[in-house]
Design a protein around this motif. Structure first.
Motif, short mmCIF file in Angstrom:
data_model
loop_
_atom_site.label_atom_id
_atom_site.label_comp_id
_atom_site.label_asym_id
_atom_site.label_seq_id
_atom_site.Cartn_x
_atom_site.Cartn_y
_atom_site.Cartn_z
N ALA A 1 -22.98 -11.58 40.27
CA ALA A 1 -22.60 -10.89 38.81
C ALA A 1 -23.93 -10.33 38.16
CB ALA A 1 -21.94 -12.08 38.07
N ASN A 2 -25.12 -11.03 38.29
CA ASN A 2 -26.31 -10.46 37.80
C ASN A 2 -27.03 -9.54 38.38
OD1 ASN A 2 -25.99 -12.02 35.17
ND2 ASN A 2 -25.31 -13.40 36.62
N GLN A 3 -27.37 -8.39 38.32
CA GLN A 3 -28.35 -7.55 39.13
C GLN A 3 -29.63 -7.94 39.04
OE1 GLN A 3 -27.84 -3.57 38.04
NE2 GLN A 3 -28.16 -2.82 40.09
N TRP B 1 -34.53 -22.17 42.37
CA TRP B 1 -35.80 -21.87 41.29
C TRP B 1 -35.16 -20.93 40.29
CZ3 TRP B 1 -40.15 -24.19 39.99
CH2 TRP B 1 -40.78 -24.93 40.96
N ILE B 2 -34.87 -19.80 40.69
CA ILE B 2 -34.17 -18.74 39.79
C ILE B 2 -32.90 -19.27 38.87
CG2 ILE B 2 -33.07 -16.61 39.12
CD1 ILE B 2 -34.73 -15.86 41.98
N LEU B 3 -31.90 -19.77 39.41
CA LEU B 3 -30.73 -20.27 38.94
C LEU B 3 -30.87 -21.57 38.39
CD1 LEU B 3 -28.22 -18.69 41.64
CD2 LEU B 3 -28.96 -17.79 39.32
N VAL C 1 -33.34 -20.20 34.76
CA VAL C 1 -31.94 -20.21 34.00
C VAL C 1 -31.77 -21.31 32.97
CG1 VAL C 1 -29.40 -19.99 33.83
CG2 VAL C 1 -31.16 -18.37 35.36
N GLY C 2 -32.25 -22.45 33.58
CA GLY C 2 -32.04 -23.85 32.71
C GLY C 2 -32.97 -23.87 31.63
N THR D 1 -29.45 -16.18 27.62
CA THR D 1 -28.83 -16.11 28.86
C THR D 1 -29.27 -15.76 29.84
OG1 THR D 1 -27.91 -13.91 28.20
CG2 THR D 1 -26.53 -15.80 27.12
N ILE D 2 -28.74 -15.74 31.06
CA ILE D 2 -29.24 -15.33 32.41
C ILE D 2 -29.49 -13.75 32.27
CG2 ILE D 2 -26.87 -14.53 33.17
CD1 ILE D 2 -28.03 -15.94 36.09
N ASP D 3 -28.95 -12.89 31.31
CA ASP D 3 -29.26 -11.59 31.11
C ASP D 3 -30.69 -11.25 30.73
OD1 ASP D 3 -26.68 -10.60 31.77
OD2 ASP D 3 -25.89 -10.72 29.78
#
Ligand code: ADP
Ligand code: ZN
Ligand code: MG
Length: 472
Positions: free
Chosen positions: A318-320, A342-344, A348-349, A357-359
């Protein structure tokens, strides 16, 4: 009686082109002020003629290939006539008789299982302008007039709001990954057609259409409201259901009738005599296929193989920006599953703590890859890695230099860990006994004692595991 909800979607997607569909004006995203991107053609001045933008056809064909459609070899434009102030020509150029793509299919996952959603057709058309109401005045902004759209029409194949959202989420990432649309705010708008029928029935019920919905959240609420309204109407005869167009009001969470459904003849469709039929040959299709970069389903399969969880896969797809970052980091030799965490989880945390946000994730892939590699090779522990990550996100430091300057590269001797844990065990004899007698909660106090000594120096996960082993 139990009812089944039946839904079909018409999704309008703004295409990622440099110019409008029939003139050389820039797209409305390049506009700075109202009526910035307007010429005599898109303003509907008499005598101006449309000139087809080739890129629009190519993106529409890409969308068709992506959704497993048949690509028409002969495709034409029609005029759809209606009078409204945001439509300067008093007709919209669209495709009725020979749409560019037909008969597609896409797999959609939801709690109903993985099911095929059939695509009836994809057609090209131009967008309308925008009315701006202010006080007792109304203004018209033509920046959006003639911006290219595709409309993706599904068969009435959806059976729940969840399934609709799952389709839209997948569609959005497919469109972005394939460069067809950026799908920014408002660039993807849906008309939602809904009916209900008694479970097991083969016949469709009366349908209503909720127009022009841009937010996924609102779509979900609107579907649930509208389905219940239909059920009540049938079950309790509260009202008579008629085929009509409705609008959803977010404030009240209800839908309201706008107008009776127009029929085709209301629009006096005519073939557009100013646009030649377009012939699409094999060679052209092959060329477009070459530029088709990614299959979202294949990407997901690769992530699955790397051991990444379904929930994480959904987030990546969902997130390019996340997918691109992950790809770069993996190319640097990091383990894909670790890197995804690590990323998510970590990145993101940390963003969430700042209310982002993740964007908005914007980290140098090289720096992130360096941190992950240092942890994976055992040069530093995960806690130190996390400290470096915070510094990179906040001050964009160089990870290697930061690590040295702050003494984070000192490995903790396992003998030290053992000593602290052994001491904690002997100092907390009662808790140890309770734990061994099955009182799981007693673990916390022994673990807490170790953490007081080792916090920030050793990864809590390592402390937990070592302690558990020793207690066994
Ligand atoms: P029209 O020509 O009136 O616009 P279409 O056949 O193009 O009708 O259908 C428009 C949309 O309505 C499609 O997405 C289709 O799947 C959906 N649809 C058609 N019949 C029903 C129904 N009974 N319930 C829910 N959706 C429906
Ligand atoms: Zn123009
Ligand atoms: Mg239709």
């Amino acid at each position: 009686m139990n009812y089944e909800v039946v839904i079909g979607l018409e999704t309008h997607v703004e295409l990622n082109t440099n110019s409008k569909i029939f003139c050389s004006c820039g797209g409305h995203s390049s506009a700075k002020t109202p009526n910035d991107c307007v010429c005599p053609a898109c303003a509907g001045m008499p005598g101006m003629l449309p000139v087809m933008n080739k890129k629009v056809i190519e993106l529409a064909v890409s969308a068709g290939l992506m959704l497993n459609c048949e690509i028409s070899r002969y495709t034409t434009f029609d005029k759809k006539n209606y009078y409204y102030p945001d439509l300067p020509c008093a007709y919209q150029i669209t495709q009725l008789n020979h749409p560019i793509c037909t008969n597609g299919c896409v797999e959609v996952k939801s709690s109903l299982g993985t099911r095929d959603i059939h695509i009836k057709q994809i057609h090209m058309e131009e967008d309308a302008g925008k009315l701006v109401h202010s006080g007792s005045f109304s203004y018209v902004d033509f920046n959006r007039t003639s911006v290219p759209l595709i409309e993706i029409v599904t068969q009435p194949d959806f059976r729940s709001a969840e399934e609709v959202l799952s389709y839209l989420t997948k569609l959005k990432s497919m469109l972005r990954f394939n460069g067809i649309s950026e799908c920014e705010e408002g660039a993807m708008r849906c008309d939602v057609n809904i009916s209900v029928r008694p479970e097991g029935s083969e016949e469709f019920g009366v349908r209503t259409e909720i127009k022009n919905m841009a937010s996924f959240e609102a779509i979900e609420k609107a579907i649930n409201y509208e389905a219940q309204r239909h059920i009540d109407a049938i079950e309790f005869e509260t009202e008579e259901l008629v085929q009509e167009t409705r609008r959803y009001d977010d404030a009240s969470g209800k839908t309201f009738a706008m107008r009776n459904k127009e029929t085709e003849s209301d629009y006096r469709y005519v073939p557009d005599p100013n646009l030649m039929p377009i012939i699409i040959d094999d060679e052209w299709i092959e060329e477009i296929k070459k530029n088709k970069p990614v299959e979202v389903d294949d990407m997901a399969a690769q992530y699955r193989e790397a051991g990444i969880s379904e929930k994480e896969i959904d987030m990546i797809i969902a997130n390019q920006n996340v997918a691109i970052l992950l790809d770069k980091v993996v190319k640097m030799g990091c383990n894909a599953k670790n890197a995804a965490a690590w990323i998510l989880s970590d990145c993101v945390g940390l963003l969430r703590k700042d209310g982002k946000t993740i964007d908005e994730l914007d980290i140098d892939a090289n720096k992130l890859g360096t941190i992950i590699n240092m942890v994976e090779s055992g040069d530093i522990n995960r806690v130190s890695g996390k400290k470096i990550l915070v510094a990179v996100l906040e001050q964009n430091v160089d990870p290697v230099a930061f690590c040295k300057e702050n003494g984070l590269d000192k490995k903790v001797d396992t003998a030290v860990i053992d000593k602290v844990i052994d001491e904690a065990i002997s100092n907390n004899a009662q808790a140890v006994e309770d734990y061994r007698n099955g009182k799981v909660k007693a673990f916390q106090s022994i673990f807490g004692a170790c953490m007081r000594e080792l916090k920030g120096i050793v990864d809590p996960a390592i402390i937990k595991e070592t302690l558990e082993n020793k207690l066994k």
